[in-house]
Design an enzyme around this catalytic site. Sequence first.
Site, PDB file in Angstrom:
ATOM      1  N   GLU A 110     -69.671 -58.286  25.861  1.00  0.00           N
ATOM      2  CA  GLU A 110     -68.999 -56.979  25.802  1.00  0.00           C
ATOM      3  C   GLU A 110     -67.893 -56.973  24.757  1.00  0.00           C
ATOM      4  O   GLU A 110     -67.718 -56.000  24.021  1.00  0.00           O
ATOM      5  CB  GLU A 110     -68.418 -56.590  27.173  1.00  0.00           C
ATOM      6  N   ARG A 114     -68.361 -54.395  21.613  1.00  0.00           N
ATOM      7  CA  ARG A 114     -67.447 -53.251  21.566  1.00  0.00           C
ATOM      8  C   ARG A 114     -66.267 -53.511  20.629  1.00  0.00           C
ATOM      9  O   ARG A 114     -65.968 -52.705  19.748  1.00  0.00           O
ATOM     10  CB  ARG A 114     -66.919 -52.918  22.969  1.00  0.00           C
ATOM     11  N   ASP A 243     -82.909 -56.584  26.929  1.00  0.00           N
ATOM     12  CA  ASP A 243     -82.955 -55.510  25.917  1.00  0.00           C
ATOM     13  C   ASP A 243     -82.477 -55.823  24.497  1.00  0.00           C
ATOM     14  O   ASP A 243     -83.244 -55.903  23.546  1.00  0.00           O
ATOM     15  CB  ASP A 243     -82.232 -54.256  26.448  1.00  0.00           C
ATOM     16  N   GLU A 377     -79.194 -44.512  25.668  1.00  0.00           N
ATOM     17  CA  GLU A 377     -80.453 -45.051  25.118  1.00  0.00           C
ATOM     18  C   GLU A 377     -81.524 -44.008  24.811  1.00  0.00           C
ATOM     19  O   GLU A 377     -82.254 -44.143  23.825  1.00  0.00           O
ATOM     20  CB  GLU A 377     -81.036 -46.122  26.067  1.00  0.00           C
ATOM     21  N   THR A 463     -75.542 -52.856  18.908  1.00  0.00           N
ATOM     22  CA  THR A 463     -76.057 -52.299  20.164  1.00  0.00           C
ATOM     23  C   THR A 463     -75.066 -51.347  20.835  1.00  0.00           C
ATOM     24  O   THR A 463     -75.399 -50.690  21.806  1.00  0.00           O
ATOM     25  CB  THR A 463     -76.503 -53.422  21.123  1.00  0.00           C
TER      26      THR A 463
END
Length: 488
Positions: A110, A114, A243, A377, A463
């Site tokens: 994360e 981010r 994913d 998504e 992502t």
Amino acid sequence: MLTRAFFFFFSSCVSKFAAAMIAASAVPFQQMMKFAWDNYKRYAWGKNELRPLTRNGHIGNMFGGLRGASIIDSLDTLYIMGLMEEYNDAKEWVQTSLDLNSNGEASLFEVNIRYVGGLLSAYYLTGEELFKNKAMELGEKLLPAFNTPTGIPRGVINLGSGTSWSWGWASAGSSILAEFGTLHLEFVHLTELSNNPIYTEKVMNIRKLLNKIEKPHGLYPNFLSPVSGNWVQHHVSIGGLGDSFYEYLIKSYLMSDKTDDDAKRMYYGALEAIEANLVQKSPGGLTYMAEWRGGILDHKMGHLACFSGGMIGIGADDGAPEKRQHYLDLAAEITHTCHESYTRSATKLGPEAFRFDGGAEATATRLSDRYYILRPEVIESYMYMWRLTHDPKYREWGWEAVEALEQHCRVESGFSGIRDVYTMTVSHDNMQQSFFLSETLKYLYLLFSDDDLLPLEDWVFNTEAHPLPIIRKSCLQDETTQDKTVSK
Ligand code: DMJ
């Protein structure tokens, strides 16, 4: 030389970017972004995310004491949308208040997608050294997570002490495919900017191990031991836990200006295995990706797996010539199925997971799967499919999502997720996720913009939807002639 080449690339990108920005059909998405941002600023400034119903902020436990996740995640979106006053407030906060000397437990994944991704993107779009320096400072703090017998990083790291460990919920101390497999884009750029090869070495080492290890039916299971380097459980998913590993394979290839042949080979190999083992057709004719548990299929698709329409779409053109149209068709079919998961709900927003068994077709059957937390998504796939085909249905579908977001997720002080997409009397979850600002609203904006705003020929999105420039072959050649130092 590399730096000069980079800045040449950067300035030519910026002028194209600025021209396209004017052409963008900005208004509704800008207003949505401004509304989300203004409320975050008013009630949760400096905290990680806004709680729009209780009008306060929360810190959460994923960022190791780092603050301002919504600010870092929003920098590029604000800039791209031309919300310059807001962007300047965000930049000033980074300058005066982003403290990287925190001492808490952070998710490596994360923080990377981010914070590192957000700062890198802000740097590449604006040229502000501040963002580059912060990204490099933070990148260095993540390195101790790789100190394991195999070099596969653990999922959690204390940013102060550098101690790392695996998630308590991950079976037998394993690391998660979608976590250690989603570092490549950012780490390669950290090497580019710092001229320090260590970041690329760390992610190439992960690549090497994944290449070597035996894969059941060519598939990559979601859990791997960072100690033995063996798979821990044979659960395979293109949704949660797996994913973005697949996403980063094709994007690594594209970001390398199509020179990273290993990434290309791994991506198309994985996709072939996914098609052979996971891709299914429902009795009603919907194509979906099931999950795989040691050979047994679970006929469920998560909202997270809906990014795969866009992923298969952007990879279609570099597949084997006889497969290209097939991949584009598959991408369109998956995106269609994900759209169906939205249209079959009362709110026209999609559930967290939908099933294709017991008579269900793209609907959630369990109460616990009915929520929608402002995830991007499905809209992400609309955006890529629009860019690739210009079929107007993708904009129509995006617009349906805007209307549904406005009707059901907008509350007085921000946007909120909802607990059940199948009821019109919605119950809000009181959370404005930072990825709503970085991804959902950015992809909507791009869906309705001209193609030369962040063209896919020049940028890949990490992502968390933070754009990173493609590293041109000429830059890579320059790089090999340079002396490099390893800091540790
Ligand atoms: C984002 O943080 C990223 O897209 C991640 O890869 C998956 N989950 C969220 C959004 O749903």
